[in-house]
Write a protein that holds these residues in place. Structure first.
Motif, PDB file in Angstrom:
ATOM      1  N   ILE A 178      10.450   4.455 -11.972  1.00  0.00           N
ATOM      2  CA  ILE A 178       9.487   3.415 -11.399  1.00  0.00           C
ATOM      3  C   ILE A 178       9.982   2.158 -10.538  1.00  0.00           C
ATOM      4  O   ILE A 178       9.452   1.896  -9.653  1.00  0.00           O
ATOM      5  N   VAL A 179      11.370   2.063 -10.773  1.00  0.00           N
ATOM      6  CA  VAL A 179      12.035   1.122  -9.911  1.00  0.00           C
ATOM      7  C   VAL A 179      12.306   1.769  -8.445  1.00  0.00           C
ATOM      8  O   VAL A 179      12.227   1.080  -7.458  1.00  0.00           O
ATOM      9  N   ASP A 180      12.679   2.928  -8.369  1.00  0.00           N
ATOM     10  CA  ASP A 180      12.783   3.782  -7.429  1.00  0.00           C
ATOM     11  C   ASP A 180      11.742   3.558  -6.190  1.00  0.00           C
ATOM     12  O   ASP A 180      11.678   3.270  -5.196  1.00  0.00           O
ATOM     13  N   VAL A 181      10.395   3.811  -6.778  1.00  0.00           N
ATOM     14  CA  VAL A 181       9.123   3.747  -6.429  1.00  0.00           C
ATOM     15  C   VAL A 181       8.773   2.508  -5.927  1.00  0.00           C
ATOM     16  O   VAL A 181       8.388   2.412  -4.820  1.00  0.00           O
ATOM     17  N   ALA A 182       8.931   1.492  -6.579  1.00  0.00           N
ATOM     18  CA  ALA A 182       8.639   0.200  -6.452  1.00  0.00           C
ATOM     19  C   ALA A 182       9.429  -0.427  -5.333  1.00  0.00           C
ATOM     20  O   ALA A 182       9.004  -1.091  -4.448  1.00  0.00           O
ATOM     21  N   LEU A 183      10.751   0.320  -4.825  1.00  0.00           N
ATOM     22  CA  LEU A 183      11.640  -0.537  -4.060  1.00  0.00           C
ATOM     23  C   LEU A 183      11.533   0.209  -2.732  1.00  0.00           C
ATOM     24  O   LEU A 183      12.048  -0.293  -1.631  1.00  0.00           O
ATOM     25  N   ILE A 184      11.130   1.557  -2.721  1.00  0.00           N
ATOM     26  CA  ILE A 184      11.385   2.259  -1.735  1.00  0.00           C
ATOM     27  C   ILE A 184      10.710   1.592  -0.346  1.00  0.00           C
ATOM     28  O   ILE A 184      11.308   1.731   0.754  1.00  0.00           O
ATOM     29  N   LEU A 217       1.285   0.268 -10.219  1.00  0.00           N
ATOM     30  CA  LEU A 217       2.091   1.146 -10.450  1.00  0.00           C
ATOM     31  C   LEU A 217       2.582   1.493 -11.992  1.00  0.00           C
ATOM     32  O   LEU A 217       2.399   2.652 -12.570  1.00  0.00           O
ATOM     33  N   GLU A 218       2.525   0.305 -12.745  1.00  0.00           N
ATOM     34  CA  GLU A 218       2.968   0.624 -14.122  1.00  0.00           C
ATOM     35  C   GLU A 218       1.603   0.802 -14.676  1.00  0.00           C
ATOM     36  O   GLU A 218       1.633   1.826 -15.638  1.00  0.00           O
ATOM     37  N   HIS A 219       0.314   0.438 -14.386  1.00  0.00           N
ATOM     38  CA  HIS A 219      -0.864   0.976 -14.751  1.00  0.00           C
ATOM     39  C   HIS A 219      -1.137   2.478 -14.484  1.00  0.00           C
ATOM     40  O   HIS A 219      -1.326   3.353 -15.781  1.00  0.00           O
ATOM     41  N   SER A 238       0.797  -1.059  -0.063  1.00  0.00           N
ATOM     42  CA  SER A 238      -0.052   0.114   0.024  1.00  0.00           C
ATOM     43  C   SER A 238       0.915   0.976   0.094  1.00  0.00           C
ATOM     44  O   SER A 238       0.466   2.294  -0.779  1.00  0.00           O
ATOM     45  N   GLN A 239       2.093   1.194   0.889  1.00  0.00           N
ATOM     46  CA  GLN A 239       2.863   2.375   0.805  1.00  0.00           C
ATOM     47  C   GLN A 239       3.489   2.482  -0.726  1.00  0.00           C
ATOM     48  O   GLN A 239       3.477   3.812  -1.097  1.00  0.00           O
ATOM     49  N   LYS A 240       3.738   1.565  -1.283  1.00  0.00           N
ATOM     50  CA  LYS A 240       4.425   1.735  -2.530  1.00  0.00           C
ATOM     51  C   LYS A 240       3.608   2.460  -3.592  1.00  0.00           C
ATOM     52  O   LYS A 240       4.011   3.167  -4.291  1.00  0.00           O
ATOM     53  N   VAL A 241       2.079   2.027  -3.473  1.00  0.00           N
ATOM     54  CA  VAL A 241       1.200   2.562  -4.399  1.00  0.00           C
ATOM     55  C   VAL A 241       0.746   4.015  -3.903  1.00  0.00           C
ATOM     56  O   VAL A 241       0.651   4.796  -5.063  1.00  0.00           O
TER      57      VAL A 241
END
Length: 263
Positions: A188-194, A70-72, A13-16
């Motif tokens: 998007i990878v930074d967002v996906a991993l943080i 995220l990709e959507h 949820s945080q990631k999104v």
């Protein structure tokens, strides 16, 4: 209209939420109480049969799995600006998004083997624990949760989690040539991993990246970002971060240090 069904401290949820903030999207927030089992209610299972969060509803379109969400969002509402344009980098980013399934499993394992375990043991009887894990649609996931609650860092699932995280941190270190994995700015990878790295920090497991000098500064850059404040910090229960981190440093990291060094 965007509607997000999510939970305050769920890493996915945080990631999104970080992604929504990065893109600058408003959304209707529907917070769910996972401890009370709201994810197992029939109305939610109709949207997300795996009984996990988050779930995004975008003008009637239901999207599940945080990396796919995220990709959507990036494709439909951001003209793909978070995704690299060069083909090799784009494939690498998509591979990271696929790897997030393993990474999330590892973070979930360490969360329940450490900080989440004792409150559950203190508040539930063995019969109540058995009943709660029996509600998982996937019985293997239920069995894993039960094992983590009962055995903590002694669970065999912890070794698997450490293996996945070693690879994640090694690759993250190798790819952080600049400030961000996305090049000039967070991609998007930074967002996906943080959210995953931030959870390790909150669990008091910063020692996992002692040999990875680029990761601490990357995390610090994120923690100064408005998107981090909106997606993660704003949903953190007041006063909860420091005790969790201290307990991890004092109790859980010493229990894991030798196993981590041996990998």
């Amino acid at each position: 209209m965007l509607t997000l069904l999510h939970a305050p401290t769920s890493v996915c949820s945080q990631k999104v939420r970080v992604g929504l903030a990065m893109i600058g999207l408003d959304y209707e927030s529907r917070l769910m109480n996972l401890a009370a089992g709201e994810q197992f209610e029939a109305a939610y299972l109709a949207l997300n049969p795996d009984a996990v969060v988050p779930t995004l509803v975008d003008d009637g379109l239901v999207v599940v799995e945080s990396s796919l969400i995220l990709e959507h969002l990036d494709e439909r509402h951001n003209a793909g600006r978070l995704m690299p344009k060069e083909p090799a980098e784009r494939l690498q980013a998509k591979h990271w998004l696929l790897r997030c399934l393993q990474i999330h499993a590892a973070i979930n394992t360490l969360s329940f083997a450490t900080a989440y375990r004792l409150p559950i043991l203190a508040s539930k009887t063995p019969a109540e624990i058995d009943a709660s894990v029996a509600r998982f649609p996937d019985p293997v996931m239920g069995a894993k949760r039960r094992d983590l609650i009962l055995n903590g860092t002694g669970s065999p699932y912890v070794g698997q989690a450490l293996m996945y995280l070693r690879r994640m941190l090694d690759d993250l270190q190798a790819q952080l040539a600049g400030d961000w994995l996305g090049g000039q700015g967070a991609g998007i990878v930074d967002v996906a991993l943080i959210a995953y790295v931030d959870r390790l920090d909150r669990l008091g497991l910063q020692g996992l990246w002692d040999a990875h000098p680029a990761i601490g500064p990357w995390l610090a850059r994120w923690q100064a970002m408005p998107a981090y404040a909106a997606g993660i910090e704003a949903f953190t229960p007041p006063g909860s971060a420091a005790p969790m981190r201290a307990a991890g440093l004092d109790e859980h990291w010493p229990a894991l240090r030798e196993r981590w060094a041996a990998l």
